[in-house]
Design a protein around this motif. Structure first.
Motif, mmCIF file in Angstrom:
data_model
loop_
_atom_site.group_PDB
_atom_site.id
_atom_site.type_symbol
_atom_site.label_atom_id
_atom_site.label_comp_id
_atom_site.label_asym_id
_atom_site.label_seq_id
_atom_site.Cartn_x
_atom_site.Cartn_y
_atom_site.Cartn_z
ATOM 1 N N PHE A 1 0.881 -1.173 0.000
ATOM 2 C CA PHE A 1 0.000 0.000 0.000
ATOM 3 C C PHE A 1 0.916 1.219 0.000
ATOM 4 O O PHE A 1 1.614 1.469 0.977
ATOM 5 C CB PHE A 1 -0.899 -0.032 1.251
ATOM 6 N N HIS B 1 -0.005 7.231 1.603
ATOM 7 C CA HIS B 1 -1.339 7.853 1.560
ATOM 8 C C HIS B 1 -1.690 8.390 2.939
ATOM 9 O O HIS B 1 -1.031 8.077 3.932
ATOM 10 C CB HIS B 1 -2.394 6.825 1.127
ATOM 11 N N ASP C 1 -5.150 8.570 5.453
ATOM 12 C CA ASP C 1 -6.489 7.980 5.575
ATOM 13 C C ASP C 1 -7.558 9.077 5.498
ATOM 14 O O ASP C 1 -7.317 10.231 5.901
ATOM 15 C CB ASP C 1 -6.604 7.219 6.904
ATOM 16 N N HIS D 1 1.481 7.481 5.471
ATOM 17 C CA HIS D 1 2.003 6.152 5.823
ATOM 18 C C HIS D 1 1.875 5.206 4.641
ATOM 19 O O HIS D 1 1.133 5.488 3.693
ATOM 20 C CB HIS D 1 1.281 5.602 7.056
#
Ligand code: NI
Length: 227
Positions: free
Chosen positions: A93, A96, A98, A159
């Motif tokens: 991932f 980004h 959240d 993160h």
């Protein structure tokens, strides 16, 4: 502030969670991502409304309820129903942030995501890669904890999860709306609470200094908390 909370789940609860997850279906993790973070997200998730996810979510919520460290660090107002994900070899991932607001469909409630939480469900010896890398004010922090341990970090942080090169990394993840929105204020309360705990152990519960510090803790909480 990044906080490690050890043994949120017992060994038995981790084993139970893993056996339930082994028997469930996994779908593309992009279902809960925003349009932008969906481009960076490559993992699998248990559907939010799957009965297994809901039952295990209750196990996690009960565990959070009994954790003094979690309650001290998060000062929780609402916890988003825990979700479950996995990263197999090659999955990751990218960086980004959240979403700020999450919607809980059943009770029609919004949750402001002050804190993000990852509760690890795989022993670090069983996979390579998969570190959760969080950009903190002090630089990047790389997190890979034992199964049953959890990391809490400000949901405002950038993160990512590094690619898996061996094995599979399973985790529960969710967000918390805190009664104390400001990360700095919440961090001070947490430090104060930890110091009070140490002072109590040294001086006893009825010592004047302990009573005074406890009063300061509660009066700061009264000043800062939104309920
Ligand atoms: Ni995230």
């Amino acid at each position: 502030m990044l906080v490690k909370i050890e043994s949120v789940l017992s060994e038995e609860e981790v084993a139970h969670s893993r056996s339930v997850l082994e028997g469930t279906t996994w779908i593309d993790g992009r279902v809960t991502a925003g349009a932008q973070s969906a481009l960076a997200k490559h993992n699998l998730q248990v559907p939010e409304d799957a009965p297994q996810a809901r039952a295990l979510g209750e196990v996690v919520l009960r565990a959070l309820g009994r954790s003094l460290a979690f309650n001290s660090a998060a000062v929780p107002f609402r916890v988003f129903p825990p979700l479950f994900n996995r990263y197999d070899v090659g999955m990751k991932f990218g960086a980004h942030v959240d979403n700020a607001i999450r919607f809980i469909a059943g009770p029609n409630i919004r949750v402001r995501t002050d804190l993000s939480a990852t509760l690890f469900l795989t022993d670090p010896a069983d996979y390579d890669g998969g570190e959760l890398v969080i950009e903190d004010t002090y630089g990047e922090q790389s997190v890979k904890f034992a199964a049953g341990d959890m990391v809490l970090y400000p949901a405002s942080s950038l993160h990512r999860v590094e690619a898996i090169t061996r094995g599979s990394r399973w985790a529960s993840f969710f967000w918390i709306q805190s009664m104390v929105k400001d990360d700095g204020a919440r961090g001070l309360l947490y430090q104060l609470d930890q110091s009070i705990t140490k002072t109590r152990a040294e001086l006893g519960d009825t010592h004047e200094a302990v009573l005074g510090l406890t009063a300061v803790y509660h009066n700061l909480l009264r000043r800062w908390a939104e309920v």
